[in-house]
Motif scaffolding. Sequence first.
Motif, PDB file in Angstrom:
ATOM      1  N   LEU A  59      16.163  40.150  66.023  1.00 26.46           N
ATOM      2  CA  LEU A  59      17.075  41.111  65.411  1.00 26.46           C
ATOM      3  C   LEU A  59      17.609  40.581  64.096  1.00 26.46           C
ATOM      4  O   LEU A  59      17.713  41.311  63.109  1.00 26.46           O
ATOM      5  CB  LEU A  59      18.229  41.426  66.363  1.00 26.46           C
ATOM      6  CG  LEU A  59      19.266  42.434  65.854  1.00 26.46           C
ATOM      7  CD1 LEU A  59      18.588  43.738  65.451  1.00 26.46           C
ATOM      8  CD2 LEU A  59      20.331  42.697  66.898  1.00 26.46           C
ATOM      9  N   ALA A  60      17.944  39.298  64.050  1.00 26.98           N
ATOM     10  CA  ALA A  60      18.440  38.720  62.809  1.00 26.98           C
ATOM     11  C   ALA A  60      17.388  38.813  61.709  1.00 26.98           C
ATOM     12  O   ALA A  60      17.676  39.179  60.564  1.00 26.98           O
ATOM     13  CB  ALA A  60      18.845  37.261  63.041  1.00 26.98           C
ATOM     14  N   GLN A  61      16.153  38.487  62.038  1.00 29.96           N
ATOM     15  CA  GLN A  61      15.098  38.529  61.029  1.00 29.96           C
ATOM     16  C   GLN A  61      14.836  39.958  60.560  1.00 29.96           C
ATOM     17  O   GLN A  61      14.615  40.207  59.372  1.00 29.96           O
ATOM     18  CB  GLN A  61      13.809  37.924  61.596  1.00 29.96           C
ATOM     19  CG  GLN A  61      13.913  36.441  61.933  1.00 29.96           C
ATOM     20  CD  GLN A  61      14.000  35.567  60.702  1.00 29.96           C
ATOM     21  OE1 GLN A  61      13.732  36.005  59.594  1.00 29.96           O
ATOM     22  NE2 GLN A  61      14.400  34.327  60.892  1.00 29.96           N
ATOM     23  N   ASP A 149      36.658  33.574  62.198  1.00 29.17           N
ATOM     24  CA  ASP A 149      37.002  34.203  60.922  1.00 29.17           C
ATOM     25  C   ASP A 149      35.837  35.019  60.378  1.00 29.17           C
ATOM     26  O   ASP A 149      36.035  36.116  59.827  1.00 29.17           O
ATOM     27  CB  ASP A 149      37.420  33.147  59.899  1.00 29.17           C
ATOM     28  CG  ASP A 149      38.796  32.561  60.189  1.00 29.17           C
ATOM     29  OD1 ASP A 149      39.540  33.173  60.989  1.00 29.17           O
ATOM     30  OD2 ASP A 149      39.115  31.489  59.626  1.00 29.17           O
ATOM     31  N   GLU A 150      34.622  34.504  60.503  1.00 26.48           N
ATOM     32  CA  GLU A 150      33.455  35.222  60.006  1.00 26.48           C
ATOM     33  C   GLU A 150      33.203  36.490  60.817  1.00 26.48           C
ATOM     34  O   GLU A 150      32.811  37.525  60.264  1.00 26.48           O
ATOM     35  CB  GLU A 150      32.224  34.310  60.045  1.00 26.48           C
ATOM     36  CG  GLU A 150      32.243  33.220  58.987  1.00 26.48           C
ATOM     37  CD  GLU A 150      31.090  32.246  59.130  1.00 26.48           C
ATOM     38  OE1 GLU A 150      30.532  31.841  58.099  1.00 26.48           O
ATOM     39  OE2 GLU A 150      30.753  31.871  60.285  1.00 26.48           O
ATOM     40  N   VAL A 151      33.402  36.422  62.120  1.00 27.10           N
ATOM     41  CA  VAL A 151      33.263  37.619  62.947  1.00 27.10           C
ATOM     42  C   VAL A 151      34.291  38.664  62.530  1.00 27.10           C
ATOM     43  O   VAL A 151      33.968  39.852  62.362  1.00 27.10           O
ATOM     44  CB  VAL A 151      33.422  37.277  64.442  1.00 27.10           C
ATOM     45  CG1 VAL A 151      33.502  38.545  65.283  1.00 27.10           C
ATOM     46  CG2 VAL A 151      32.248  36.418  64.914  1.00 27.10           C
ATOM     47  N   GLN A 152      35.522  38.247  62.345  1.00 29.69           N
ATOM     48  CA  GLN A 152      36.567  39.187  61.952  1.00 29.69           C
ATOM     49  C   GLN A 152      36.277  39.823  60.598  1.00 29.69           C
ATOM     50  O   GLN A 152      36.556  41.003  60.385  1.00 29.69           O
ATOM     51  CB  GLN A 152      37.923  38.485  61.944  1.00 29.69           C
ATOM     52  CG  GLN A 152      38.408  38.124  63.346  1.00 29.69           C
ATOM     53  CD  GLN A 152      39.722  37.389  63.348  1.00 29.69           C
ATOM     54  OE1 GLN A 152      40.002  36.562  62.472  1.00 29.69           O
ATOM     55  NE2 GLN A 152      40.564  37.669  64.338  1.00 29.69           N
ATOM     56  N   LYS A 305      26.505  39.520  61.508  1.00 34.65           N
ATOM     57  CA  LYS A 305      26.633  39.256  60.077  1.00 34.65           C
ATOM     58  C   LYS A 305      25.460  39.817  59.294  1.00 34.65           C
ATOM     59  O   LYS A 305      25.638  40.478  58.266  1.00 34.65           O
ATOM     60  CB  LYS A 305      26.760  37.755  59.833  1.00 34.65           C
ATOM     61  CG  LYS A 305      26.925  37.381  58.364  1.00 34.65           C
ATOM     62  CD  LYS A 305      27.099  35.869  58.215  1.00 34.65           C
ATOM     63  CE  LYS A 305      27.262  35.461  56.759  1.00 34.65           C
ATOM     64  NZ  LYS A 305      27.453  33.991  56.634  1.00 34.65           N
ATOM     65  N   VAL A 306      24.241  39.572  59.781  1.00 33.26           N
ATOM     66  CA  VAL A 306      23.083  40.034  59.029  1.00 33.26           C
ATOM     67  C   VAL A 306      22.931  41.553  59.116  1.00 33.26           C
ATOM     68  O   VAL A 306      22.465  42.193  58.169  1.00 33.26           O
ATOM     69  CB  VAL A 306      21.798  39.314  59.486  1.00 33.26           C
ATOM     70  CG1 VAL A 306      21.795  37.883  59.007  1.00 33.26           C
ATOM     71  CG2 VAL A 306      21.616  39.360  60.989  1.00 33.26           C
ATOM     72  N   LEU A 307      23.318  42.144  60.246  1.00 31.71           N
ATOM     73  CA  LEU A 307      23.279  43.598  60.341  1.00 31.71           C
ATOM     74  C   LEU A 307      24.249  44.234  59.347  1.00 31.71           C
ATOM     75  O   LEU A 307      23.936  45.236  58.692  1.00 31.71           O
ATOM     76  CB  LEU A 307      23.614  44.055  61.757  1.00 31.71           C
ATOM     77  CG  LEU A 307      22.500  43.958  62.796  1.00 31.71           C
ATOM     78  CD1 LEU A 307      23.059  44.172  64.187  1.00 31.71           C
ATOM     79  CD2 LEU A 307      21.389  44.948  62.505  1.00 31.71           C
TER      80      LEU A 307
END
Length: 569
Positions: A59-61, A149-152, A305-307
Motif C-alpha cells: 500500500l505504501a508503494q 506528532d506525524e500521525v496527528q 502519511k504516503v496516502l
Amino acid sequence: MLRLVALCLIVLATPLGAQSYPEPADLTPAERAALRAEIRDRVFLTAQTAQTTAAGRALAQAAVRAAAGGGALAALLRSRQDGADRLDRLVADLAVAGQGSGANAEAEVRRLEREVRDQRAALAQMDARLTDEFPDFRELTDPQPLTVDEVQAALDPDEALLLTLTDDEFTYLWAVSKTAADWTRAPLPDSDVNDRIRSLRAQLSGDDGTRAGVAINAPRRRGQGFDRGTAHGLYAQVFQPLEHVFRDAAHVIAVVDGPWTSLPLSVLITDPPAGDDADPEALRQTGWLIKRHALTTLPSVSALKVLRRARDAAPADPAARRPFVGFGDPVLGYRLAALDGSEVPVPDDAVVTRGVYEDVREVADLAPLPNTARELRRLAATMGADEGALYLGPGATETAVKEADLGGVDVIAFATHGLLADGLPGLSEPALVFTPPAAPTTEDDALLTASEAAQLKLSARLVILSACDTAGSDGTPGAEGLSGLARAFIYAGARAILVSHWPVDDFAASVLTTGMLDRMTGDDPRRRAEALQASMLDLLQDRSEDRFAHPRLWAPFVVVGEGGDDRAR
C-alpha cells in the motif's frame, strides 16, 4: 520483537491515573506526564515495526506511485517495486533449494545466489537514481514508522487512528486524534482474542465457519443469532478505556494485528446489549461501533502519511480519465449447462453467496450470481458510464480484464465469485472467477489469481471487489491480514479497495456497493468510509426482511486504503 515491545510497555501501559506504575519519585506532575508521553511515543514506533506486513509495504508503494503521478518517476517506482517483489521470490526459492542435496541442487543454489546478487545490485542502482533525481520521494519508498506528532499532522480534524498489538500476555491499544493521544493494555492474550474472534466469525460466515459460500440449493437459515456479549466484551476491555481520545471522531482509521485482522471492527458493540441475540429488532437497536464511526482499515501506520501525500498531489486531467469499468455476471453453473442458451431461474428460497462450497470441482460448476449484472449496471449509471464500460456474461472473461486499459479509470468493480487458495483442486492462491473459455490457456483459465491481479496497472480511486473472502488469504484469526487479493489490487495501484471478510449474500452485496457509490457521487458527496457506513446502516434498518438485521448481511465489507477525502479538509 513482541517480547521486546512487551518489556517496554510494562513501564507505562495504562491510561494516566488508572493504576500505579514505576517512575522516579522526585518528578513533578508535569514531568511525570512528559515522561509518560515520551515512553508512549517511543513504544508507538516500536509497535509499528513489530507489525509490518507485506500488505502495508504494498500500500505504501502504491501510494508513492500515485503521489508521483505519471512520467519517469512513476515508472521508476513501479520498476523498483516489481524488483523488490522479485527479490523476495528469489530469496524464498533459494531457501527451498538450499534444503536439497546433490550436484543439481548445488547448481540451482549457485544460480539463485547469482540472481539474488544481481537483483540486489539492480535495486541499489534504482535507489541511487531515486536519491539523485527524486530526493523528495526516496524517503517514501521505504516508509518508516510514524511518531505521534506525524500521525496527528496527517489526520483530518475529525479523524482518529487506532493501533493494536497483541502478544501472549496482553492486547495493547494506541489511540491518536488530531489533538490527543493515549495508550492502554488489556489482560487479553492473543490466544484468548483468537478464541473469541473465531467464535464470532463462525456466526458471520455463510456456512457456520468453513471458508466457503453456500450452494445455490441450500436451504435458507432462519433465526440465527449473534453473540453480542462477546462482541461487547472485546470492545469494553480493549477499546473503551481510550474512548476519550476517539469518541468524537467521525472517521476512525484502524491498524490491527493478529486475530483482529479477521474481524471488521464494525461488529464490535459499544454498550451492553439488551434483548435476545436472535431478535431482529434487538439487533437493530444494538450499539454497533459502525453507528458511531465510519471505519477504514490500513495495513500499517506509515501508509497514512504516503496516502495523504498522494491525495495532495496534482490530480490528473479529468478529461483523460474514465469514470467506471465493471466486470461480472460470469456464465456459470446452470446457465452454462443450458444448451438452448436460456437461464435456469434461481429458486426463491435459495441463499446465493459470492463464494464457493466445499465440494466444488470445476469453475463451470459454480452457481450463477443473479444480482451481479443489475449491480454493475447501477454502479455504471451512478458514475455516468454507459454499457460500453461493462463486461458481462460471455464478455466477463479473464482475457478482457488483462487486455482492458484500466490505468485511467476512477472506479473499477468486480462482481463475481471469490475463491480462497484451496477453493479448487490445485489452486494455490486466491482468485476471482470469470466466464470459462472454450479451451483454457495459461492466459485465460477463468481465474484471475492474486499474482495476475498484481500485474494490472491501475490508478483507481476505488476498486470494488464485490465477491467473497477478498479481505485476506482465509478467515483464520492470526493469519496475516490483507494477504491475498486485497494486497494484489493495492500493489496494482488502487488508492482504496472495498473487500469482504466472509461469503457475501448476493443481494446484500448489490445493495451495499450501489448504496456506497451513490453516496460517494451524489449532490452531497461523502468520504469513502462514510459512504459505506451509511449504506451498511440503511441495510441494518431495512425491515423488509428480518435477516437484514444480522451483521452477516450488512457488515462483510471494509474499506482498505484511503477512506477519507481525496483532498485535505
